[in-house]
Design an enzyme around this catalytic site. Sequence first.
Site, short mmCIF file in Angstrom:
data_model
loop_
_atom_site.label_atom_id
_atom_site.label_comp_id
_atom_site.label_asym_id
_atom_site.label_seq_id
_atom_site.Cartn_x
_atom_site.Cartn_y
_atom_site.Cartn_z
N THR A 1 -14.40 22.58 33.03
CA THR A 1 -13.97 21.81 34.19
C THR A 1 -15.07 20.85 34.67
O THR A 1 -15.53 20.03 33.88
CB THR A 1 -13.39 22.73 35.29
OG1 THR A 1 -14.45 23.47 35.87
CG2 THR A 1 -12.31 23.63 34.73
N MET B 1 -15.74 27.21 34.39
CA MET B 1 -15.40 26.49 35.64
C MET B 1 -16.61 25.71 36.17
O MET B 1 -17.69 25.73 35.58
CB MET B 1 -14.92 27.51 36.68
CG MET B 1 -13.59 28.13 36.32
SD MET B 1 -12.21 26.97 36.53
CE MET B 1 -11.43 27.08 34.94
N HIS B 2 -16.42 25.09 37.31
CA HIS B 2 -17.40 24.15 37.89
C HIS B 2 -18.82 24.71 38.06
O HIS B 2 -19.01 25.89 38.32
CB HIS B 2 -16.89 23.70 39.27
CG HIS B 2 -16.81 24.84 40.24
ND1 HIS B 2 -17.84 25.19 41.05
CD2 HIS B 2 -15.82 25.74 40.47
CE1 HIS B 2 -17.51 26.24 41.76
NE2 HIS B 2 -16.29 26.60 41.42
N ASP B 3 -19.79 23.83 37.91
CA ASP B 3 -21.19 24.08 38.27
C ASP B 3 -21.85 25.22 37.48
O ASP B 3 -22.74 25.89 37.99
CB ASP B 3 -21.33 24.34 39.79
CG ASP B 3 -20.82 23.16 40.59
OD1 ASP B 3 -21.32 22.04 40.37
OD2 ASP B 3 -19.89 23.34 41.41
#
Length: 229
Positions: free
Chosen positions: A121, A139-141
């Site tokens: 993402t 997922m993010h970060d």
Amino acid sequence: MDLYAVYGAGGFGREMMYVARQQLRAQGVSPDQVIFVDDAVKENQLINGQRSMPATDFLALQSVQRHAVLAIANSEIRERLALRCVEHGIKLWSLCAETALIMDGVEIGEGAILAPFVNLTANIRIGKQFHANSYSYVMHDCVIGDFVTFAPGVKCNGNVVIEDHAYIGAGAVIKQGVPGKPRVIGRGAVIGMGAVVTRDVAPGVTVVGNPARPMSVAAKMSSVSASTD
Ligand code: UDP
């Protein structure tokens, strides 16, 4: 004529040959230019209808530009073979399935393999020779090191750091961290199939179960429960 090798004709390599052909076809490269290379292959032969070549022959070839993607799950072997390829003037190549989805702000190092239905993402940094097997997500970060391996269906939630050479088993779930305090999976750690990781995992440790615990503790608990049954 360039030659494109899927290095490793084991389970994962045979799966990823389809992705390699699909990717190259979209670039106008003929399927005849795609081969398996494997140290266990002793003579030219067909594997699933695709030409395969002993690794020693491929390494010695000088007449063509060679590219290799290392489709071998064992990360130590990938590291060794990546060095060997570079020493022999072979370019390291990456695979990304047509159905893999990469969103915004994703950096990814050389030699990655993103199998079908992988999703990366937003705002993710990934090192070299990453493998994400089918239906895995990041997922993010998240920050992922070098030579990290995801088996199929890994769920890596946001704000997670995974250090070099960690192996995440099929269907494992890694709970999200928080900004400034990511959840950390240490270097060389192994997350067992289906584990639910709710805490940091120290380098080199194997965890299993839900919630995931170090293997030795889990093994001890199962032997206690067996003796009291
Ligand atoms: N292999 C290789 N060179 C090495 C180590 C392994 O060519 O130095 C090949 C091995 O012969 C086998 C493949 O890598 O064909 C690994 O396949 P396996 O099914 O054991 O594992 P996976 O495909 O899941 O990585």
